[in-house]
Motif scaffolding. Structure first.
Motif, mmCIF file in Angstrom:
data_model
loop_
_atom_site.group_PDB
_atom_site.id
_atom_site.type_symbol
_atom_site.label_atom_id
_atom_site.label_comp_id
_atom_site.label_asym_id
_atom_site.label_seq_id
_atom_site.Cartn_x
_atom_site.Cartn_y
_atom_site.Cartn_z
ATOM 1 N N ASP A 1 74.352 88.849 40.955
ATOM 2 C CA ASP A 1 73.861 88.712 42.324
ATOM 3 C C ASP A 1 73.672 87.229 42.606
ATOM 4 O OD1 ASP A 1 72.600 89.212 44.886
ATOM 5 O OD2 ASP A 1 72.050 91.188 44.100
ATOM 6 N N PHE A 2 73.155 86.942 43.771
ATOM 7 C CA PHE A 2 72.793 85.563 44.089
ATOM 8 C C PHE A 2 71.499 85.216 43.364
ATOM 9 C CE2 PHE A 2 75.376 86.962 47.643
ATOM 10 C CZ PHE A 2 76.223 85.892 47.810
ATOM 11 N N VAL A 3 71.435 84.011 42.818
ATOM 12 C CA VAL A 3 70.237 83.612 42.089
ATOM 13 C C VAL A 3 69.211 82.999 43.033
ATOM 14 C CG1 VAL A 3 71.551 83.259 39.949
ATOM 15 C CG2 VAL A 3 71.130 81.323 41.500
ATOM 16 N N ARG A 4 68.007 82.828 42.510
ATOM 17 C CA ARG A 4 66.915 82.167 43.223
ATOM 18 C C ARG A 4 67.392 80.833 43.789
ATOM 19 N NH1 ARG A 4 62.903 78.669 40.943
ATOM 20 N NH2 ARG A 4 63.993 79.035 38.978
ATOM 21 N N GLY A 5 67.055 80.572 45.032
ATOM 22 C CA GLY A 5 67.434 79.304 45.649
ATOM 23 C C GLY A 5 68.740 79.366 46.419
ATOM 24 N N TYR A 6 69.403 80.531 46.394
ATOM 25 C CA TYR A 6 70.649 80.664 47.157
ATOM 26 C C TYR A 6 70.284 81.055 48.586
ATOM 27 C CZ TYR A 6 75.672 80.961 47.532
ATOM 28 O OH TYR A 6 76.985 80.698 47.861
ATOM 29 N N PRO A 7 70.690 80.273 49.580
ATOM 30 C CA PRO A 7 70.282 80.576 50.958
ATOM 31 C C PRO A 7 70.714 81.984 51.381
ATOM 32 C CG PRO A 7 71.467 78.479 50.834
ATOM 33 C CD PRO A 7 71.577 79.111 49.496
ATOM 34 N N PHE A 8 69.803 82.697 51.998
ATOM 35 C CA PHE A 8 70.122 84.066 52.418
ATOM 36 C C PHE A 8 71.181 84.088 53.514
ATOM 37 C CE2 PHE A 8 66.526 84.869 49.828
ATOM 38 C CZ PHE A 8 66.720 86.162 49.365
ATOM 39 N N SER A 9 71.210 83.051 54.323
ATOM 40 C CA SER A 9 72.182 83.022 55.424
ATOM 41 C C SER A 9 73.613 82.930 54.914
ATOM 42 C CB SER A 9 71.907 81.833 56.339
ATOM 43 O OG SER A 9 72.042 80.625 55.607
ATOM 44 N N GLN B 1 64.479 76.891 52.952
ATOM 45 C CA GLN B 1 65.740 76.523 52.295
ATOM 46 C C GLN B 1 66.922 76.600 53.265
ATOM 47 O OE1 GLN B 1 66.160 79.105 48.887
ATOM 48 N NE2 GLN B 1 66.766 80.877 50.073
ATOM 49 N N GLU B 2 66.760 77.364 54.320
ATOM 50 C CA GLU B 2 67.833 77.427 55.321
ATOM 51 C C GLU B 2 67.988 76.091 56.057
ATOM 52 O OE1 GLU B 2 69.890 79.919 55.521
ATOM 53 O OE2 GLU B 2 68.796 81.370 54.272
ATOM 54 N N PHE C 1 80.375 77.755 50.111
ATOM 55 C CA PHE C 1 79.475 76.735 50.663
ATOM 56 C C PHE C 1 78.339 76.322 49.733
ATOM 57 C CE2 PHE C 1 81.045 79.257 54.365
ATOM 58 C CZ PHE C 1 81.989 78.319 54.761
ATOM 59 N N PHE C 2 78.156 77.076 48.666
ATOM 60 C CA PHE C 2 77.037 76.803 47.748
ATOM 61 C C PHE C 2 77.411 77.497 46.451
ATOM 62 C CE2 PHE C 2 72.550 77.220 46.334
ATOM 63 C CZ PHE C 2 72.049 75.975 46.699
ATOM 64 N N PHE C 3 77.147 76.839 45.341
ATOM 65 C CA PHE C 3 77.567 77.367 44.045
ATOM 66 C C PHE C 3 76.554 78.379 43.526
ATOM 67 C CE2 PHE C 3 78.160 77.366 39.470
ATOM 68 C CZ PHE C 3 79.533 77.356 39.351
ATOM 69 N N ASN C 4 77.046 79.513 43.041
ATOM 70 C CA ASN C 4 76.156 80.496 42.426
ATOM 71 C C ASN C 4 76.305 80.412 40.913
ATOM 72 O OD1 ASN C 4 74.256 82.692 42.789
ATOM 73 N ND2 ASN C 4 75.841 84.020 41.933
ATOM 74 N N THR C 5 75.196 80.124 40.239
ATOM 75 C CA THR C 5 75.299 79.845 38.798
ATOM 76 C C THR C 5 75.640 81.080 37.967
ATOM 77 O OG1 THR C 5 72.900 79.994 38.669
ATOM 78 C CG2 THR C 5 73.851 77.785 38.802
ATOM 79 N N ARG D 1 74.717 84.611 52.174
ATOM 80 C CA ARG D 1 74.994 85.677 51.202
ATOM 81 C C ARG D 1 76.023 86.699 51.661
ATOM 82 N NH1 ARG D 1 69.614 86.368 47.355
ATOM 83 N NH2 ARG D 1 69.104 84.153 47.347
ATOM 84 N N MET E 1 64.412 73.843 42.028
ATOM 85 C CA MET E 1 65.411 73.804 43.109
ATOM 86 C C MET E 1 65.389 72.432 43.777
ATOM 87 S SD MET E 1 66.862 76.685 43.067
ATOM 88 C CE MET E 1 66.484 77.608 41.581
ATOM 89 N N THR F 1 79.141 69.674 46.183
ATOM 90 C CA THR F 1 78.679 71.061 46.148
ATOM 91 C C THR F 1 77.271 71.118 45.553
ATOM 92 O OG1 THR F 1 80.937 71.848 45.849
ATOM 93 C CG2 THR F 1 79.190 73.360 45.216
ATOM 94 N N LEU F 2 76.377 71.770 46.259
ATOM 95 C CA LEU F 2 75.019 71.956 45.740
ATOM 96 C C LEU F 2 74.928 73.251 44.946
ATOM 97 C CD1 LEU F 2 72.887 70.919 48.834
ATOM 98 C CD2 LEU F 2 73.390 69.562 46.799
ATOM 99 N N PRO G 1 71.846 75.966 42.732
ATOM 100 C CA PRO G 1 70.434 76.253 42.496
ATOM 101 C C PRO G 1 70.106 75.952 41.036
ATOM 102 C CG PRO G 1 71.723 78.293 42.755
ATOM 103 C CD PRO G 1 72.693 77.175 42.676
ATOM 104 N N ASP H 1 67.578 84.942 36.879
ATOM 105 C CA ASP H 1 66.676 84.119 37.678
ATOM 106 C C ASP H 1 66.840 84.459 39.154
ATOM 107 O OD1 ASP H 1 64.797 82.186 38.253
ATOM 108 O OD2 ASP H 1 66.297 80.597 38.432
ATOM 109 N N TYR H 2 66.283 85.609 39.540
ATOM 110 C CA TYR H 2 66.401 86.058 40.926
ATOM 111 C C TYR H 2 65.142 85.683 41.709
ATOM 112 C CZ TYR H 2 70.439 89.006 39.704
ATOM 113 O OH TYR H 2 71.663 89.474 39.306
ATOM 114 N N ASP H 3 65.292 85.571 43.023
ATOM 115 C CA ASP H 3 64.144 85.380 43.889
ATOM 116 C C ASP H 3 63.408 86.706 44.051
ATOM 117 O OD1 ASP H 3 65.656 86.868 45.934
ATOM 118 O OD2 ASP H 3 66.835 85.028 46.023
#
Lengths: 365, 365
Positions: free
Chosen positions: A155-163, B293-294, A141-145, A165, B247, B210-211, B213, B182-184
């Motif tokens: 891991d998931f990078v900054r800006g990746y929605p926690f919902s 962001q959610e 649903f969202f691209f992880n760079t 993950r 972002m 596709t979006l 971060p 680049d982690y949160d």
């Protein structure tokens, strides 16, 4: 230059993950000497060999492997008139192996694929990486760079929605090939010497809504989650087209995975693809597909499935109707293919009765 | 462990691609000693330095670099009341540099980013790779399993529609980071020791729809194609949020690129990110964003632009209205941000009058 691994016997002792839950499906017309190099990795697993072509030919399997083998006579006997949905004289016949398996996972590989080496020179246990891919979630649903966030060191990078993950279950792991790339005939003709030497150390989820060209050479999937969509179509003997078997399965699978909220990963593992098929022969097999894919892909890009499609089977039947309606205009072949899609599901459910009913009533495997 | 390149002086003599068509934008609050390591790669280019914080502070730039520097007083003088759209005490101020540039391409980099090494130990000329990415097309409509088909040694694989092989113009090249990922803040807190050591030798197009971060640390874009969408929002001083500047720009940019048929690539090049920012400070800046962001991401996922939106400016103004209408409910901050988006476009057009009118009349840069 990229070379295959030539000594896999000295590979570290393998812990065979999912040993009793995974079958290796191999379509072939020749003796399976290629298994020698795979021995340390495949020997603990059960093989399903689908013999294509002349059923009277004896296929030799190296000693020590646990296998069952089906030739055309077996397929005809088991499926009766429904055997018409299984291609002949084309590696598309491999999907018969998916149908007769009783395991949760399938790994399928071509018999001209050898063990590749990673950049450090280590033999790659392709199956192990597929299992890692498929046992960890996908993120459609969202691209992880940083690519697959579930791999060690990522891991998931900054800006990746926690919902998002937690991800979704992974249904397919699509592996790649070093040495001979999987090109179509025109590209083979134009670039006969091109070899894939780039080892890309990544696994990633193909985003929702995006189609991809799925290659059947080095592929793993969860039969319970997506098996009935892994139909390799009508190719080869008596058909106007070849070399689109895996593509067809990939397009159907991706649309259904997107609908059901399942993930498709691509990237690692690599196998070493040893020999280029003849581009002239390929061109003959492909040329209608080269036209047709210009219509097929927009068709799949636009395809939507109704809410009632809560099982893979229901999705697949619904898709077959749309194929008949929309692609039937492109060529009568698609009428025949749409019918074969239905036959495939009938045959699948006949051979997998518990799965069929479980799926029909619960909507879940 | 991954280490930065420590000797770049001996790097092979660089041919500075697009020397007269690209500006390097650097936001900073300190002396730019970090440029020493980048000298062989950046010295031929013009730098735009956006000084954040106290304007009376003198920022030292190593000798030999060609640059212009703007502090807050300059920004206020140039933009007058419209300076309100440029953030203060936040690296979001960098987007002022995009606005005053007169070049076609922008590369922006943080001052804690050093030269990374590829797996062979060679210093990576990040800018050169960005230029390669941005000068070759993107493929947003269908995924290519061998990644960027325009790279040497790669191509489109079997099953890729021929009608899509020309690709579309690339508007954005998003580079990655070795060492500090680049982690949160929550991920930083949980994994303080995690370092990115995986060099993934790939560039790929983020598919349409596709979006992703987008991180502003190591980023290149085509100002003519997408510049007015690269607004880094209202962050820092007087704002309820920080660390969402890039972002925000990324989400807006991707929606607009998808609408206008432009491509966004991610992957190579890597820079070496030297120091982790303080996770406690970051948490304070981010925590509202973590909630927001959610809602923001589903908003952008659902956003569609009307057919009249034929220029980036028109797209951006249309998006600002939707932000006001849909995200204004989430927090009054988004009302203010939507207004700032409009101010930004007004300021952009004021400083770039030819672009503004060209775009308004022709719909093309």
């Amino acid at each position: 230059m990229v070379e295959p691994a030539t000594d896999t016997k000295s590979a570290a002792k393998v812990v065979p993950l999912l040993k009793d839950e995974l079958d290796i499906v191999i379509p072939t017309i020749r003796n399976l000497d290629f298994l020698e190099m795979w021995r340390p990795f495949f020997e603990p697993y059960h093989l399903i060999i689908v013999q294509d072509g002349d059923p009277s030919k004896i296929i030799k399997v190296p000693e020590g492997f646990d296998y069952e083998l089906y030739n055309r006579n077996d397929i005809n006997k088991i499926l009766g008139p429904k055997a018409s949905c299984i291609s002949f004289k084309d590696s598309a016949c491999r999907c018969f192996g998916y149908m007769v398996s009783k395991k949760k996972y399938i790994f399928t590989i071509d018999d001209d694929c050898f063990v590749a080496k990673d950049p450090s020179g280590k033999a790659i246990n392709a199956l192990e990486q597929h299992i890692k891919n498929i046992l960890s979630p996908s993120t459609p649903f969202f691209f992880n760079t940083l690519y697959d966030p579930y791999r060690d060191g990522a891991d998931f990078v900054r800006g990746y929605p926690f919902s998002l993950r937690e991800g979704v279950p992974t249904a397919v792991s699509h592996g790649l090939w070093l040495n001979i790339p999987d090109y179509d005939a025109p590209t083979q003709l134009v670039k006969p010497l091109e070899r894939n030497t780039r080892y890309v150390d990544a696994v990633l989820t193909i985003p929702k809504g995006t189609l991809f060209p799925m290659c059947g050479m080095n592929l793993c999937f969860d039969r319970d989650l997506i098996g009935p969509a892994m139909y390799f179509g009508l190719m080869g003997d008596g058909q106007p087209i070849g070399r689109y078997d895996d593509m067809w399965a990939g397009w159907c699978t991706k649309v259904i995975c997107d609908h059901l909220g399942l993930g498709v990963k691509t990237g690692l593992p690599y196998i070493y693809h040893s020999k280029a098929s003849n581009p002239f022969v390929n061109l003959k097999k492909e040329y209608k597909g080269i036209f047709w894919q210009e219509e097929i892909i927009p068709f799949f890009q636009a395809a939507t499935l109704s809410k009632d499609c809560t099982t893979v089977q229901k999705c697949y039947i619904e898709l077959s109707k749309q194929v008949k309606e929309k692609l039937g205009k492109v060529d009568p072949y698609f009428d025949k293919l749409a019918d074969a899609m239905v036959t495939w599901i009938e045959a699948w459910d006949e051979l997998n009765p518990s799965g069929a009913s479980a799926k029909a009533t619960n909507g879940k495997a």
